[in-house]
Write a protein that holds these residues in place. Structure first.
Motif, mmCIF file in Angstrom:
data_model
loop_
_atom_site.group_PDB
_atom_site.id
_atom_site.type_symbol
_atom_site.label_atom_id
_atom_site.label_comp_id
_atom_site.label_asym_id
_atom_site.label_seq_id
_atom_site.Cartn_x
_atom_site.Cartn_y
_atom_site.Cartn_z
ATOM 1 N N ASP A 42 0.862 -1.283 0.070
ATOM 2 C CA ASP A 42 0.033 0.116 -0.102
ATOM 3 C C ASP A 42 0.908 1.145 0.117
ATOM 4 O OD1 ASP A 42 -2.270 -1.660 0.067
ATOM 5 O OD2 ASP A 42 -2.674 -1.401 2.244
ATOM 6 N N ASP A 43 2.093 1.157 0.909
ATOM 7 C CA ASP A 43 2.828 2.468 1.015
ATOM 8 C C ASP A 43 3.670 2.734 -0.203
ATOM 9 O OD1 ASP A 43 2.005 2.679 3.659
ATOM 10 O OD2 ASP A 43 3.962 1.858 4.461
ATOM 11 N N GLU B 233 2.657 1.777 -3.186
ATOM 12 C CA GLU B 233 1.656 2.299 -4.385
ATOM 13 C C GLU B 233 1.525 3.832 -4.368
ATOM 14 O OE1 GLU B 233 -2.211 0.336 -6.143
ATOM 15 O OE2 GLU B 233 -2.599 0.959 -4.120
ATOM 16 N N GLN B 234 1.067 4.157 -2.828
ATOM 17 C CA GLN B 234 0.959 5.412 -2.602
ATOM 18 C C GLN B 234 2.117 6.273 -2.825
ATOM 19 O OE1 GLN B 234 -2.081 7.021 -1.516
ATOM 20 N NE2 GLN B 234 -0.806 8.968 -2.100
ATOM 21 N N GLU B 235 3.422 5.876 -2.759
ATOM 22 C CA GLU B 235 4.653 6.578 -3.269
ATOM 23 C C GLU B 235 4.476 6.701 -4.757
ATOM 24 O OE1 GLU B 235 8.368 8.475 -3.284
ATOM 25 O OE2 GLU B 235 6.948 8.005 -1.475
ATOM 26 N N LEU C 121 2.141 7.071 -6.619
ATOM 27 C CA LEU C 121 1.155 7.993 -7.039
ATOM 28 C C LEU C 121 1.651 9.491 -6.739
ATOM 29 C CD1 LEU C 121 -1.987 6.229 -5.748
ATOM 30 C CD2 LEU C 121 -2.026 6.939 -8.044
ATOM 31 N N ASP C 122 2.366 9.577 -5.505
ATOM 32 C CA ASP C 122 3.076 10.748 -5.171
ATOM 33 C C ASP C 122 4.040 11.385 -6.170
ATOM 34 O OD1 ASP C 122 1.337 10.857 -2.888
ATOM 35 O OD2 ASP C 122 2.802 10.012 -1.614
ATOM 36 N N ARG D 71 -5.199 13.065 -10.246
ATOM 37 C CA ARG D 71 -5.169 12.215 -8.996
ATOM 38 C C ARG D 71 -6.429 11.445 -8.761
ATOM 39 N NH1 ARG D 71 -0.809 11.967 -5.403
ATOM 40 N NH2 ARG D 71 -2.109 11.791 -3.840
ATOM 41 N N PHE E 49 -7.314 7.892 -8.817
ATOM 42 C CA PHE E 49 -7.880 7.126 -7.447
ATOM 43 C C PHE E 49 -9.274 6.425 -7.968
ATOM 44 C CE2 PHE E 49 -5.468 10.182 -4.722
ATOM 45 C CZ PHE E 49 -4.555 8.992 -4.353
#
Length: 167
Positions: free
Chosen positions: A7-8, A10-12, A14-15, A35, A39
């Motif tokens: 999860d982290d 994947e978020q990285e 996106l960021d 974004r 999402f």
């Protein structure tokens, strides 16, 4: 990797996409909209972004167009946003994604599900300059002198020319 680490990661990703867009001068509002589209697609996907396949985008775009009734141009824009995001992932993070997850990222927006072109109803309306629009009024509020209607084709906007100038 643990589910939390995935999860982290994947978020990285996106960021990093947002950071790269900001670095290229794209506005914060546009980045926020992009974004939001990504999402929305990921919620529809129900899995990690690196598992997306063309069939997933087929279903997402079909849902956006048919079930939600969104305009062709809106769906076209969403397809473009998803395609740009996956181009970014493939270009910059393909190796890292494969190393950490075992997946090879594919471009899920392909020539078969990418809208060929946006349909803007056959015309784009450019409003008249302020100096000419002072003689016009919105339809139904008060009469407009010398009104000449241009009857629109189905799905286009009714245009009015008022006063002594040309539209």
């Amino acid at each position: 990797m643990s589910p939390q680490e995935l999860d982290d990661f994947e978020q990285e990703l996106l960021d990093q996409f947002a950071l790269a867009a900001a670095a290229s001068g794209i506005s914060d509002e546009y980045i926020s909209q992009a974004r939001s589209v990504i999402f929305s697609f990921l919620r529809h996907l129900g899995n990690y972004l690196w598992t997306a396949q063309p069939g997933d985008v087929d279903r997402f775009l079909n849902q956006e167009r048919k079930s939600k009734g969104l305009a062709k141009s809106t769906v076209h824009g969403k397809a473009g946003t998803i395609a740009r995001f996956f181009e970014f992932l493939i270009s910059r993070y393909q190796g890292e994604i494969h190393q950490l997850t075992g997946h090879v990222v594919t471009q899920p927006v392909d020539e078969f599900n990418r809208p060929a072109k946006a349909d803007y109803g056959g015309m784009i309306r450019v409003p008249p300059p302020a100096s000419k629009s002072k003689h016009c009024s919105p339809v139904g509020v008060r009469p407009c002198p010398n009104r000449a209607s241009i009857y629109p084709q189905q799905g286009t906007t009714l245009l009015l020319r008022c006063g002594g100038g040309s539209a």
